[in-house]
Scaffold this motif. Structure first.
Motif, short mmCIF file in Angstrom:
data_model
loop_
_atom_site.label_atom_id
_atom_site.label_comp_id
_atom_site.label_asym_id
_atom_site.label_seq_id
_atom_site.Cartn_x
_atom_site.Cartn_y
_atom_site.Cartn_z
N GLU A 136 6.71 4.23 -8.26
CA GLU A 136 8.08 3.86 -8.65
C GLU A 136 8.67 4.93 -9.57
O GLU A 136 9.82 5.33 -9.42
CB GLU A 136 8.10 2.49 -9.33
CG GLU A 136 9.46 2.06 -9.84
CD GLU A 136 10.48 1.83 -8.75
OE1 GLU A 136 11.67 2.15 -8.98
OE2 GLU A 136 10.12 1.36 -7.67
N LYS A 137 7.88 5.41 -10.53
CA LYS A 137 8.36 6.45 -11.45
C LYS A 137 8.69 7.74 -10.70
O LYS A 137 9.68 8.41 -11.01
CB LYS A 137 7.32 6.72 -12.54
CG LYS A 137 7.22 5.61 -13.56
CD LYS A 137 6.16 5.90 -14.59
CE LYS A 137 5.98 4.72 -15.52
NZ LYS A 137 4.89 4.93 -16.48
N GLN B 23 11.95 7.16 -8.78
CA GLN B 23 13.05 7.12 -9.74
C GLN B 23 13.41 8.53 -10.20
O GLN B 23 14.59 8.87 -10.30
CB GLN B 23 12.68 6.29 -10.96
CG GLN B 23 12.97 4.83 -10.83
CD GLN B 23 12.62 4.08 -12.12
OE1 GLN B 23 11.69 4.45 -12.84
NE2 GLN B 23 13.37 3.04 -12.39
N ARG C 210 14.21 1.11 -0.76
CA ARG C 210 13.57 1.83 -1.86
C ARG C 210 12.19 1.25 -2.15
O ARG C 210 11.23 1.99 -2.36
CB ARG C 210 14.46 1.74 -3.09
CG ARG C 210 13.96 2.52 -4.27
CD ARG C 210 14.93 2.36 -5.43
NE ARG C 210 14.48 3.09 -6.57
CZ ARG C 210 15.23 3.87 -7.31
NH1 ARG C 210 16.49 4.02 -7.02
NH2 ARG C 210 14.72 4.51 -8.34
N SER C 211 12.06 -0.07 -2.15
CA SER C 211 10.77 -0.70 -2.44
C SER C 211 9.75 -0.39 -1.34
O SER C 211 8.56 -0.22 -1.61
CB SER C 211 10.92 -2.21 -2.62
OG SER C 211 11.45 -2.81 -1.48
N VAL D 22 8.52 3.12 -2.04
CA VAL D 22 7.55 3.09 -3.14
C VAL D 22 6.20 2.61 -2.63
O VAL D 22 5.15 3.19 -2.94
CB VAL D 22 8.06 2.20 -4.30
CG1 VAL D 22 6.96 1.94 -5.31
CG2 VAL D 22 9.26 2.84 -4.95
N GLU D 23 6.20 1.56 -1.84
CA GLU D 23 4.96 1.00 -1.32
C GLU D 23 4.23 2.00 -0.42
O GLU D 23 3.02 2.18 -0.55
CB GLU D 23 5.27 -0.28 -0.53
CG GLU D 23 4.02 -1.03 -0.09
CD GLU D 23 4.36 -2.33 0.62
OE1 GLU D 23 3.58 -2.72 1.50
OE2 GLU D 23 5.40 -2.93 0.29
N SER E 244 2.72 4.79 -2.49
CA SER E 244 1.56 4.27 -3.19
C SER E 244 0.33 4.22 -2.28
O SER E 244 -0.76 4.65 -2.67
CB SER E 244 1.86 2.86 -3.73
OG SER E 244 0.71 2.27 -4.25
#
Length: 90
Positions: A22-23, A26, A3-4, A7-8, A11
């Motif tokens: 992240e939002k 989510q 997941r991280s 997100v990266e 971004s």
């Protein structure tokens, strides 16, 4: 991919902050979870579909002791890969 890492990558690719990415992640996962909890199906064209599958009660076996045990009926999420994704992977 974790997941991280997702997100990266979001971004970096969309040039947004990590917090915003992240939002977004989510919100997407939260919406998908809520839909499955409600018993509805999710279909993402070209990627695949998610749905709940019902599994009947059955008799299982304790692997350590070998004693037969009753396994209750249950629902589990199931993913079916889409045609486009399947063809790209193969």
């Amino acid at each position: 991919m974790t997941r991280s890492e997702l997100v990266e990558q979001l971004s970096v690719r969309k040039d947004i902050s990590i917090g915003t990415a992240e939002k977004i992640v989510q919100e997407i996962f939260g919406s998908m979870t809520d839909t499955l909890i409600a018993g509805d199906r999710i279909e993402i064209r070209g990627f695949g579909s998610f749905e709940n599958r019902d599994y009947d009660e059955r008799t299982g076996r304790n692997p350590k002791s070998g004693i037969e045990v009753s396994v209750a009926a249950k629902k589990r999420p199931f993913f079916k890969v889409g045609k486009d994704l399947k063809e790209r992977i193969l």
